[in-house]
Motif scaffolding. Structure first.
Motif, PDB file in Angstrom:
ATOM      1  N   PRO A  76      47.964  55.690  39.813  1.00 43.58           N
ATOM      2  CA  PRO A  76      48.383  54.887  40.981  1.00 43.58           C
ATOM      3  C   PRO A  76      47.400  54.988  42.145  1.00 43.58           C
ATOM      4  O   PRO A  76      47.214  54.022  42.884  1.00 43.58           O
ATOM      5  CB  PRO A  76      49.747  55.486  41.337  1.00 43.58           C
ATOM      6  N   ALA A  77      46.777  56.156  42.306  1.00 43.62           N
ATOM      7  CA  ALA A  77      45.823  56.325  43.402  1.00 43.62           C
ATOM      8  C   ALA A  77      44.608  55.421  43.219  1.00 43.62           C
ATOM      9  O   ALA A  77      44.077  54.865  44.188  1.00 43.62           O
ATOM     10  CB  ALA A  77      45.391  57.779  43.506  1.00 43.62           C
ATOM     11  N   VAL A  78      44.161  55.272  41.975  1.00 43.95           N
ATOM     12  CA  VAL A  78      43.018  54.391  41.692  1.00 43.95           C
ATOM     13  C   VAL A  78      43.391  52.948  42.025  1.00 43.95           C
ATOM     14  O   VAL A  78      42.603  52.201  42.627  1.00 43.95           O
ATOM     15  CB  VAL A  78      42.587  54.523  40.229  1.00 43.95           C
ATOM     16  N   ARG A  79      44.604  52.545  41.636  1.00 47.22           N
ATOM     17  CA  ARG A  79      45.041  51.180  41.942  1.00 47.22           C
ATOM     18  C   ARG A  79      45.150  50.981  43.455  1.00 47.22           C
ATOM     19  O   ARG A  79      44.729  49.955  43.996  1.00 47.22           O
ATOM     20  CB  ARG A  79      46.377  50.871  41.276  1.00 47.22           C
ATOM     21  N   ALA A  80      45.718  51.961  44.158  1.00 48.01           N
ATOM     22  CA  ALA A  80      45.865  51.848  45.604  1.00 48.01           C
ATOM     23  C   ALA A  80      44.510  51.751  46.294  1.00 48.01           C
ATOM     24  O   ALA A  80      44.323  50.964  47.233  1.00 48.01           O
ATOM     25  CB  ALA A  80      46.649  53.043  46.138  1.00 48.01           C
ATOM     26  N   HIS A  81      43.560  52.540  45.835  1.00 50.89           N
ATOM     27  CA  HIS A  81      42.204  52.486  46.383  1.00 50.89           C
ATOM     28  C   HIS A  81      41.616  51.095  46.196  1.00 50.89           C
ATOM     29  O   HIS A  81      40.960  50.546  47.086  1.00 50.89           O
ATOM     30  CB  HIS A  81      41.332  53.544  45.702  1.00 50.89           C
ATOM     31  N   ARG A  82      41.868  50.505  45.035  1.00 52.22           N
ATOM     32  CA  ARG A  82      41.365  49.167  44.735  1.00 52.22           C
ATOM     33  C   ARG A  82      42.002  48.133  45.660  1.00 52.22           C
ATOM     34  O   ARG A  82      41.337  47.200  46.120  1.00 52.22           O
ATOM     35  CB  ARG A  82      41.672  48.839  43.272  1.00 52.22           C
ATOM     36  N   VAL A  83      43.289  48.298  45.940  1.00 59.28           N
ATOM     37  CA  VAL A  83      43.978  47.374  46.834  1.00 59.28           C
ATOM     38  C   VAL A  83      43.375  47.432  48.239  1.00 59.28           C
ATOM     39  O   VAL A  83      43.199  46.409  48.903  1.00 59.28           O
ATOM     40  CB  VAL A  83      45.490  47.698  46.884  1.00 59.28           C
ATOM     41  N   LEU A  84      43.033  48.629  48.699  1.00 59.01           N
ATOM     42  CA  LEU A  84      42.522  48.798  50.055  1.00 59.01           C
ATOM     43  C   LEU A  84      41.052  48.449  50.198  1.00 59.01           C
ATOM     44  O   LEU A  84      40.616  48.053  51.284  1.00 59.01           O
ATOM     45  CB  LEU A  84      42.752  50.240  50.520  1.00 59.01           C
TER      46      LEU A  84
END
Length: 342
Positions: A316-324
């Motif tokens: 989830p952290a990788v996805r969140a980083h991608r979103v930001l």
């Protein structure tokens, strides 16, 4: 380098002079990208306390001469770089020096603490209760802070969208100090950082040798951002008042993620089919769509929910980083919005 995903259209860039509504959709408790990558600081008394709680104080960002070692049969020669310097910081947890980036000698160094007065002013003048999230990305190269504004939109009288200000900065020369308006759909924790042609949703201050981020600079531009909320609500209302069929939604998906099933490799076709299946499920069955299903607004939310919460990622952290930070995520949200508002 990718930049923070504030809407690009009609962004204002400037240099520092000193250089109960009816019903609401069911709330799905998810962590936003801000919560996943940063620290929730709603109980902090001010910006400096919030940054301290998030580990963003005491970095002592500074320039260090850049030297390379040339190894030849004749020995080792130290070669200085006359054009660039390294930015380094102190890790407050270990007191060790950590590399941030290489920048030109004229780059204007700012400490995270330098933002405190601006952030406190934004909180006070916007009516926010305080900062909501503070964090860093890419091993400290980028930082962010958010605050929830008192503005709450009720799209179509039923769908709650909160408005946040997100403040971004960088220590690698990739972006300016930037303040963005980010609508946030509460029912699914979707971040809707979308550009609207007639309004400005972000302002920024470039890092230069003599520039300083001042309260006056940001205050002068805040009203431009606030107009964005009115235009966003108007566009969203038009979307929720307009129907969208499943074939039309499929067409949106195929346009945003074009894949030629006749020529694409097997793995690409398999990934595309999984993505289509997930997006269609969000469109037809997700509880987050219950009160808005069948509208163009729902089509936008299905695409955004997929990108923010369902797109494949190792964590989830990788996805969140991608979103930001991911320009591709921002581009796809914007493309879906543009297609649906035609």
């Amino acid at each position: 380098m990718p930049s923070f995903p504030c809407p690009e259209r009609n962004r204002i860039m400037f240099e520092s002079a000193t250089t109960p509504a009816a019903h609401t959709t069911q709330v799905v408790r998810r962590l936003s990208a801000w919560e996943t990558t940063g620290t929730t600081v709603t109980h902090a008394g001010n910006a400096l306390q919030a940054m301290s709680a998030a580990g963003l104080t005491g970095w002592n960002i500074r320039k260090v001469t850049q030297t390379g070692m040339d190894v030849t049969p004749l020995g080792v020669t130290a070669v200085d770089n006359p054009d660039q310097v390294m930015l380094v910081r102190t890790d407050p947890r270990t007191n060790k020096t950590r590399y941030l980036s290489s920048v030109g000698k004229g780059y204007g160094v700012t400490q995270n603490e330098d933002q405190a007065a601006v952030l406190d002013t934004l909180v006070a003048e916007s009516g926010a209760a305080g900062l909501a999230h503070v964090g860093s990305l890419d091993d400290g190269r980028r930082t962010f802070a958010t605050m929830k504004l008192p503005t709450t939109m009720r799209i179509g009288g039923i769908d709650r969208v909160d408005l946040y200000l997100a403040v971004f900065d960088s220590h690698d020369g990739s972006t300016a100090f930037r303040v963005c308006a980010v609508p946030f759909r509460v029912a699914c924790a979707n971040q809707l950082g979308l550009a609207i042609a007639t309004t400005t949703s972000s302002v920024e201050v470039r890092h230069t040798r003599n520039s300083r981020i001042t309260v006056a600079d940001i205050r002068a531009k805040l009203n431009l951002i606030y107009h964005y909320a009115d235009e966003f609500e108007a566009e969203a209302t038009r979307l929720i008042d307009t129907g969208l069929t499943t074939p039309e939604f499929r067409e949106i998906v195929e346009t945003v993620w074009p894949v030629d099933d006749r020529t694409a490799p097997p793995r690409t076709r398999a990934n595309a089919e999984r993505r289509r299946t997930t997006l269609l499920r969000l469109w037809t069955d997700a509880s987050t769509q219950d009160r808005i299903r069948g509208t163009r607004w729902a089509g936008l939310q299905a695409v955004t929910e997929y990108l923010d919460h369902h797109a494949p990622a190792t964590t989830p952290a990788v996805r969140a980083h991608r979103v930001l930070t991911g320009s591709t995520v921002t581009r796809r949200k914007q493309q879906a919005f543009d297609l649906l508002t035609v």
